[in-house]
Structures are given as C-alpha cells and as structure tokens.
Write a protein that holds these residues in place. Structure first.
Motif, PDB file in Angstrom:
ATOM      1  N   LEU A 161       0.662  -1.192  -0.013  1.00 15.85           N
ATOM      2  CA  LEU A 161      -0.226  -0.054  -0.037  1.00 15.85           C
ATOM      3  C   LEU A 161       0.899   1.222   0.166  1.00 15.85           C
ATOM      4  CD1 LEU A 161      -1.379  -2.261   2.159  1.00 15.85           C
ATOM      5  CD2 LEU A 161      -3.269  -0.704   1.706  1.00 15.85           C
ATOM      6  N   ASN A 162       0.557   2.166  -0.681  1.00 17.98           N
ATOM      7  CA  ASN A 162       1.179   3.485  -0.742  1.00 17.98           C
ATOM      8  C   ASN A 162       0.278   4.747  -0.236  1.00 17.98           C
ATOM      9  OD1 ASN A 162       3.305   2.247  -2.183  1.00 17.98           O
ATOM     10  ND2 ASN A 162       2.543   3.302  -4.111  1.00 17.98           N
ATOM     11  N   ARG A 163       0.978   5.597   0.604  1.00 14.79           N
ATOM     12  CA  ARG A 163       0.277   6.668   1.086  1.00 14.79           C
ATOM     13  C   ARG A 163       0.391   7.758   0.077  1.00 14.79           C
ATOM     14  NH1 ARG A 163       0.528   8.809   6.710  1.00 14.79           N
ATOM     15  NH2 ARG A 163       2.357   7.324   6.871  1.00 14.79           N
ATOM     16  N   GLU A 164      -0.777   8.415  -0.422  1.00 16.93           N
ATOM     17  CA  GLU A 164      -1.034   9.453  -1.293  1.00 16.93           C
ATOM     18  C   GLU A 164      -0.559  10.736  -0.825  1.00 16.93           C
ATOM     19  OE1 GLU A 164      -1.117   8.350  -4.571  1.00 16.93           O
ATOM     20  OE2 GLU A 164      -1.481   6.229  -4.018  1.00 16.93           O
ATOM     21  N   LYS A 165      -0.638  11.793  -1.781  1.00 14.04           N
ATOM     22  CA  LYS A 165      -0.386  13.039  -1.273  1.00 14.04           C
ATOM     23  C   LYS A 165      -1.585  13.715  -0.378  1.00 14.04           C
ATOM     24  CE  LYS A 165       2.356  14.153  -5.304  1.00 14.04           C
ATOM     25  NZ  LYS A 165       2.656  14.935  -6.407  1.00 14.04           N
ATOM     26  N   ASP A 166      -2.481  13.142  -0.567  1.00 17.59           N
ATOM     27  CA  ASP A 166      -3.780  13.588   0.360  1.00 17.59           C
ATOM     28  C   ASP A 166      -3.924  12.778   1.649  1.00 17.59           C
ATOM     29  OD1 ASP A 166      -4.540  11.155  -0.713  1.00 17.59           O
ATOM     30  OD2 ASP A 166      -6.722  12.028  -1.307  1.00 17.59           O
ATOM     31  N   ASP A 167      -2.942  11.913   2.102  1.00 18.60           N
ATOM     32  CA  ASP A 167      -2.748  11.172   3.125  1.00 18.60           C
ATOM     33  C   ASP A 167      -3.934  10.068   2.994  1.00 18.60           C
ATOM     34  OD1 ASP A 167      -0.689  12.213   4.515  1.00 18.60           O
ATOM     35  OD2 ASP A 167      -1.799  13.672   5.648  1.00 18.60           O
ATOM     36  N   THR A 168      -4.417   9.569   2.084  1.00 20.72           N
ATOM     37  CA  THR A 168      -5.054   8.435   1.826  1.00 20.72           C
ATOM     38  C   THR A 168      -4.305   7.204   1.508  1.00 20.72           C
ATOM     39  OG1 THR A 168      -5.700   8.673  -0.313  1.00 20.72           O
ATOM     40  CG2 THR A 168      -7.281   9.587   1.288  1.00 20.72           C
ATOM     41  N   TRP A 169      -4.640   5.990   1.620  1.00 16.84           N
ATOM     42  CA  TRP A 169      -4.025   4.819   1.401  1.00 16.84           C
ATOM     43  C   TRP A 169      -4.665   4.058   0.048  1.00 16.84           C
ATOM     44  CZ3 TRP A 169       0.602   3.449   3.455  1.00 16.84           C
ATOM     45  CH2 TRP A 169       0.929   4.071   4.773  1.00 16.84           C
ATOM     46  N   THR A 170      -3.723   3.451  -0.757  1.00 17.15           N
ATOM     47  CA  THR A 170      -3.957   2.929  -2.039  1.00 17.15           C
ATOM     48  C   THR A 170      -3.250   1.614  -1.936  1.00 17.15           C
ATOM     49  OG1 THR A 170      -4.303   4.865  -2.978  1.00 17.15           O
ATOM     50  CG2 THR A 170      -4.362   2.940  -4.398  1.00 17.15           C
ATOM     51  N   VAL A 171      -4.057   0.395  -2.450  1.00 15.32           N
ATOM     52  CA  VAL A 171      -3.337  -0.936  -2.582  1.00 15.32           C
ATOM     53  C   VAL A 171      -2.838  -0.872  -4.064  1.00 15.32           C
ATOM     54  CG1 VAL A 171      -3.468  -3.262  -2.796  1.00 15.32           C
ATOM     55  CG2 VAL A 171      -4.885  -2.107  -1.132  1.00 15.32           C
ATOM     56  N   THR A 172      -1.534  -0.931  -4.075  1.00 14.56           N
ATOM     57  CA  THR A 172      -0.506  -1.136  -5.438  1.00 14.56           C
ATOM     58  C   THR A 172      -0.523  -2.432  -5.831  1.00 14.56           C
ATOM     59  OG1 THR A 172       1.404  -0.840  -4.352  1.00 14.56           O
ATOM     60  CG2 THR A 172       0.324   0.991  -5.024  1.00 14.56           C
ATOM     61  N   ASP A 173      -0.171  -3.376  -5.110  1.00 14.53           N
ATOM     62  CA  ASP A 173       0.158  -4.843  -5.424  1.00 14.53           C
ATOM     63  C   ASP A 173      -0.551  -5.883  -4.340  1.00 14.53           C
ATOM     64  OD1 ASP A 173       1.663  -4.617  -7.697  1.00 14.53           O
ATOM     65  OD2 ASP A 173       3.605  -4.242  -6.294  1.00 14.53           O
ATOM     66  N   ALA A 174      -1.557  -6.836  -4.748  1.00 12.97           N
ATOM     67  CA  ALA A 174      -1.923  -7.803  -3.635  1.00 12.97           C
ATOM     68  C   ALA A 174      -1.999  -9.341  -4.466  1.00 12.97           C
ATOM     69  CB  ALA A 174      -3.213  -7.170  -3.376  1.00 12.97           C
ATOM     70  N   ILE A 175      -1.595  -9.997  -3.534  1.00 11.07           N
ATOM     71  CA  ILE A 175      -1.672 -11.479  -4.091  1.00 11.07           C
ATOM     72  C   ILE A 175      -1.763 -12.504  -2.972  1.00 11.07           C
ATOM     73  CG2 ILE A 175       0.781 -11.895  -3.734  1.00 11.07           C
ATOM     74  CD1 ILE A 175       0.930 -13.063  -6.700  1.00 11.07           C
ATOM     75  N   GLY A 176      -2.266 -13.629  -3.401  1.00 14.32           N
ATOM     76  CA  GLY A 176      -2.638 -14.706  -2.378  1.00 14.32           C
ATOM     77  C   GLY A 176      -1.527 -15.521  -2.208  1.00 14.32           C
ATOM     78  N   ILE A 177      -1.139 -15.866  -1.335  1.00 15.05           N
ATOM     79  CA  ILE A 177      -0.030 -17.157  -1.347  1.00 15.05           C
ATOM     80  C   ILE A 177      -0.501 -18.579  -0.555  1.00 15.05           C
ATOM     81  CG2 ILE A 177       1.845 -15.419  -1.249  1.00 15.05           C
ATOM     82  CD1 ILE A 177       2.088 -16.020   1.855  1.00 15.05           C
ATOM     83  N   GLY A 178      -1.924 -18.789  -0.483  1.00 12.05           N
ATOM     84  CA  GLY A 178      -2.466 -19.818   0.115  1.00 12.05           C
ATOM     85  C   GLY A 178      -2.309 -19.999   1.496  1.00 12.05           C
ATOM     86  N   MET A 179      -2.652 -21.136   2.031  1.00 10.91           N
ATOM     87  CA  MET A 179      -2.335 -21.581   3.513  1.00 10.91           C
ATOM     88  C   MET A 179      -1.048 -22.259   3.848  1.00 10.91           C
ATOM     89  SD  MET A 179      -4.895 -20.025   4.793  1.00 10.91           S
ATOM     90  CE  MET A 179      -5.065 -20.650   6.421  1.00 10.91           C
ATOM     91  N   PRO A 180      -0.385 -22.164   4.956  1.00 12.33           N
ATOM     92  CA  PRO A 180       0.689 -22.866   5.220  1.00 12.33           C
ATOM     93  C   PRO A 180       0.579 -24.215   5.375  1.00 12.33           C
ATOM     94  CG  PRO A 180       0.172 -21.660   7.094  1.00 12.33           C
ATOM     95  CD  PRO A 180      -0.924 -21.158   5.989  1.00 12.33           C
ATOM     96  N   SER A 181       1.613 -24.971   4.527  1.00 12.41           N
ATOM     97  CA  SER A 181       1.315 -26.281   4.731  1.00 12.41           C
ATOM     98  C   SER A 181       2.943 -27.019   4.290  1.00 12.41           C
ATOM     99  CB  SER A 181       0.468 -27.020   3.797  1.00 12.41           C
ATOM    100  OG  SER A 181       0.844 -26.751   2.300  1.00 12.41           O
ATOM    101  N   GLU A 182       3.197 -28.348   4.552  1.00 14.84           N
ATOM    102  CA  GLU A 182       4.599 -28.704   4.335  1.00 14.84           C
ATOM    103  C   GLU A 182       4.768 -28.594   2.690  1.00 14.84           C
ATOM    104  OE1 GLU A 182       6.884 -29.973   6.228  1.00 14.84           O
ATOM    105  OE2 GLU A 182       5.609 -29.228   7.953  1.00 14.84           O
ATOM    106  N   GLU A 183       3.782 -28.903   2.008  1.00  7.95           N
ATOM    107  CA  GLU A 183       3.817 -28.771   0.445  1.00  7.95           C
ATOM    108  C   GLU A 183       4.347 -27.427  -0.101  1.00  7.95           C
ATOM    109  OE1 GLU A 183       0.668 -29.917   1.535  1.00  7.95           O
ATOM    110  OE2 GLU A 183       1.597 -31.998   2.255  1.00  7.95           O
ATOM    111  N   ASN A 184       3.961 -26.477   0.509  1.00  5.79           N
ATOM    112  CA  ASN A 184       4.408 -24.993   0.000  1.00  5.79           C
ATOM    113  C   ASN A 184       5.449 -24.378   0.788  1.00  5.79           C
ATOM    114  OD1 ASN A 184       2.976 -24.306   2.268  1.00  5.79           O
ATOM    115  ND2 ASN A 184       0.975 -23.317   0.672  1.00  5.79           N
TER     116      ASN A 184
END
Length: 145
Positions: free
Chosen positions: A79-102
């Motif tokens: 997330l980036n803080r913009e000039k007007d002090d609001t927050w914006t998501v720039t990148d988001a990704i899911g990585i699954g749930m923790p397990s031995e396989e991953n």
C-alpha cells in the motif's frame, strides 16, 4: 424566467452533492484500503490482519488472512500513502495457506516476494517474518524495491 433559473441552480447543487457523496471512498488507514479493495473490486475480504510492515514513510506491506470465493488464504498487499494522506493498494496477491507442501515455494510481484517458512529467523536482511494463526509456520516477505 427566474423560476427556471432557480430550478436549474437547485438541480445543479443537488447533483453536485450526490456526486460528492459517491466519491466519499477515501482510505485513511491501510486496513480501510484493504477493505475498500474488497468492496470496490471484489478482491479478498479481510478476516484478520496479522501485521503491517513499514517499508518507508509512505509505503507499507500488510499480511492478512482473507476469503476469496469462499476460500481462506493468506494475502500480501503493498500500500502507498498518497499526497492527500489516503492509502491505496498497489499490489496484492494470495499465497495460499501454510503447509508442508508449499514451504519451498514463493510468490512474487514487482514490489515483494513472499512464502512460508518454519524457521524463526529471516533468510536475508530485507526479509521480514510474520506469525500466523498456525504457530508452526511463518510468512516471510522480502521487499524488492
């Protein structure tokens, strides 16, 4: 004629007020920005934020549990803080749930790389560890920028 001018002005004020109300979707915190991403774009609904890592004064990375298509998963978002002090998501990704396989796998965006580990120490200096609900596993996040 004055009556028509009054109605036109009145309608213009009402329409301007309605437009302003629609644009009242600012995000004052990173959490609000993540929730807005879910509301506006149908991305993962935030269930629990594990940690928000500060990259610098205007950038953070959040590690959170979310649900997407009725499936729980761990998500990472920059997330980036913009000039007007609001927050914006720039990148988001899911990585699954923790397990031995991953354990040996990682997911990468242009801003960060992330995966799961069982270790208590980070593999490199730019890497942060985040504890999840599963005490056996941790999320590691490496900032690329």
């Amino acid at each position: 004629m004055l009556r028509k001018l009054f109605y036109i002005t009145f309608l213009a004020v009402i329409l301007a007020a309605c437009q302003t109300a629609d644009k009242n979707s600012t995000s004052n915190t990173p959490q609000e920005a993540l929730e807005q991403l879910h509301t506006d774009e149908g991305y993962a609904e935030v269930v629990k934020i594990y940690r928000t890592l500060e990259v610098d004064n205007n950038k953070v990375i959040s590690v959170y549990k979310g649900t997407l298509d009725d499936t729980e998963e761990i998500f990472i978002a920059k997330l980036n803080r913009e000039k007007d002090d609001t927050w914006t998501v720039t990148d988001a990704i899911g990585i699954g749930m923790p397990s031995e396989e991953n354990l040996g796998e990682s997911t990468k965006t242009s801003s960060f790389e992330a995966g799961f580990t069982k270790k208590n120490n980070a593999p490199s200096p730019n890497t942060k560890l985040v504890q999840t609900d599963d005490k056996k596993y941790r999320v590691w996040v490496k900032v690329i920028e």
